[in-house]
Design an enzyme around this catalytic site. Structure first.
Site, PDB file in Angstrom:
ATOM      1  N   CYS A  47      -1.960   9.277   2.758  1.00 50.79           N
ATOM      2  CA  CYS A  47      -1.529   8.693   1.478  1.00 50.79           C
ATOM      3  C   CYS A  47      -2.498   8.975   0.337  1.00 50.79           C
ATOM      4  O   CYS A  47      -2.103   8.997  -0.820  1.00 50.79           O
ATOM      5  CB  CYS A  47      -1.314   7.182   1.629  1.00 50.79           C
ATOM      6  SG  CYS A  47      -2.792   6.259   2.107  1.00 50.79           S
ATOM      7  N   GLU A  77       0.872  -1.173   0.000  1.00 47.73           N
ATOM      8  CA  GLU A  77       0.000   0.000   0.000  1.00 47.73           C
ATOM      9  C   GLU A  77       0.909   1.223   0.000  1.00 47.73           C
ATOM     10  O   GLU A  77       1.492   1.571   1.018  1.00 47.73           O
ATOM     11  CB  GLU A  77      -0.915  -0.017   1.226  1.00 47.73           C
ATOM     12  CG  GLU A  77      -1.885  -1.190   1.269  1.00 47.73           C
ATOM     13  CD  GLU A  77      -2.896  -1.169   0.143  1.00 47.73           C
ATOM     14  OE1 GLU A  77      -3.036  -0.122  -0.522  1.00 47.73           O
ATOM     15  OE2 GLU A  77      -3.537  -2.205  -0.094  1.00 47.73           O
TER      16      GLU A  77
END
Length: 466
Positions: free
Chosen positions: A245, A211
């Site tokens: 993110c 990720e």
């Protein structure tokens, strides 16, 4: 430290075969134990997040604890159905056989988590690993020391080390762990470090879920509701001081809406993160994690201004408490650093456009991002943008909230990530999908397989398959 790591790893390798036999009831019991232990130490978690990132209690509850509880509850509710073998379609070559997909635990897994959402980005993959029946070793970030210590305390109270363990420490601990032949590695962090993790995993052919991140663009066309767009982008960009993110990284906005957007963005940010005297509200606005990242962000602003950018709002900062005020930049040169690397901070480049095709080309000229956000009331523009670009996920007329739906896969593509997580997708990430065929007694007794030299039969079957 390395000796202890190897001892725990070896103990988990032996224990993983026992966990393969665990039932849904067994795993649900462990998830409930994790949840009760987190509840017991909630105040410690709030204090740790305040110490590491100056997160407010509200933000910590919303983005860290409630998210984690939701992940646990969703797994508990659905685990029985997830674990059941799934039917697969029949093959024309063997119509009488039964075909099933079994979800089996991968074994011993490594979870390396980041500092920006240090609690939920450790606990979310751990929930999936437990639900899938695995052993796991956790390595929280050395930048969020206080939260890492609480995570280690939770793990120690809730689990035996031969099932779940946690190792704190610096980069050397991560390197030591990556030398071991884990069955699966789940990493959340930067693309650069993700490549290092993938290279280490390749030495043992360990499967990976990465990720990562990237420059998540926003496109605001001439039909968008600019007030709502500004409010949502201000929240999504400035929560956790931009250290998210999937935060909006930069904006393409139709030329006709540029000035209106900047005015409304400034107003929205002030109402959310400033006090009545229009000063930063430290009880609502997070700090930059450390001086290294503070200096990096201030360097991005300086580089952009040196290359001719304008700064219609912001730019103030306080080194002593690692605070950078919300900042807007315009008239950016293509070669400035802030347009080349992920920002991960409260700085928002805003770029006007007139030609949507040129905007699409500019987005496609960069690596595929983790998220993309489109603000538009034009269905044709939305369809055009979605079909012409690629990203891990996308929101239409909103930001960030796709991560909150456990029924959606969350993950990147190419440089923004490998694989997906949350809900059933997280369960799958930590499971091996095993194909199982149950041959029919009729086929076994009658031996209906054709002779291999029967070319006519082979051609007939190939035509049917085609």
């Amino acid at each position: 430290m390395m000796q202890t790591i190897v001892q725990v790893f070896d103990a988990q390798q032996k224990n993983k075969y026992k966990l393969r036999l665990s039932s849904a009831k067994d795993r649900i019991k462990k998830l409930n134990k994790l949840k009760s232990t987190i509840k017991e130490l909630e105040e410690d978690i709030y204090a740790a997040l305040q110490a590491d990132l100056r997160k407010s209690r509200f933000e910590s509850a919303l983005t860290e604890l409630i998210f984690t509880y939701g992940e646990i509850d969703f797994a508990i509710k659905n685990l029985n159905s997830w674990m059941k073998p799934r039917r697969a379609g029949k093959s024309i070559v063997n119509l009488l056989a039964r075909n099933r997909i079994y979800y089996e635990p991968k074994g011993v897994c490594l979870i390396i988590s980041p500092w920006n959402y240090p609690f939920q980005l450790t606990m979310s993959p751990l929930v999936s690993a437990i639900a899938a029946g695995n052993c796991a070793i956790l390595k929280p970030s050395e930048y969020s020391i206080a939260t890492g210590a609480v995570i280690a305390k939770i793990v120690e109270k809730a689990f035996d080390k031969n099932e779940i363990a946690c190792f704190e420490g610096d980069e050397s601990v991560s390197k030591a762990l990556l030398k071991l032949p884990f069955n699966h590695i789940f990493f959340t962090g930067s693309t650069a470090v993700g490549k290092v993790v993938m290279e280490a995993a390749a030495q043992h052919l360990s499967s990976v879920t990465l990720e990562l991140g990237g420059k998540s663009p926003v496109i605001i066309d001439e039909t968008a509701n600019i007030k709502k767009a500004a409010e949502k982008i201000a929240w999504g960009k400035l929560m956790n001081a931009g250290q998210t993110c999937i935060a909006p990284d930069y904006i393409f906005i139709h030329q006709s809406k540029l000035e209106e957007f900047i005015t409304l963005y400034k107003s929205a940010a002030i109402s959310m993160f400033f006090d009545e005297h229009k000063r930063i509200n430290y009880s609502a606005y997070a700090k930059i994690i450390n001086q290294r990242h503070y200096d990096r962000l201030m360097g991005l602003i300086a580089d952009a201004l040196q290359k001719g950018a304008d700064m219609p709002w912001g730019g103030a900062s306080v080194l002593s408490d690692q605070t950078i005020h919300p900042t807007v930049l315009t008239n950016l040169a293509h070669d400035c650093k802030i347009m080349q690397e992920e920002i991960f901070g409260p700085i928002l480049p805003v770029i006007p456009y007139n030609d949507l095709e040129a905007t699409i080309a500019a987005i496609n000229g960069k690596s595929k991002p983790l998220a993309m956000y489109i603000f538009s009331e034009s269905k044709s523009n939305v369809k055009r943008l979605l079909k012409s670009t690629s990203s891990g996920g996308a929101c239409i007329n909103d930001v960030l909230i796709h991560i909150s739906n456990p029924n959606l896969p969350f993950g990147g593509v190419n440089e923004s990530g490998v694989g997906s997580c949350h809900g059933f997708f997280g369960f799958k990430a930590f499971s091996h999908e095993r194909a199982v065929l149950f041959q029919s007694p009729i086929n076994m007794s009658n031996m209906v397989y054709p002779p291999y030299d029967n070319k006519g039969w082979v051609l007939k079957m190939l035509k049917k398959l085609m």
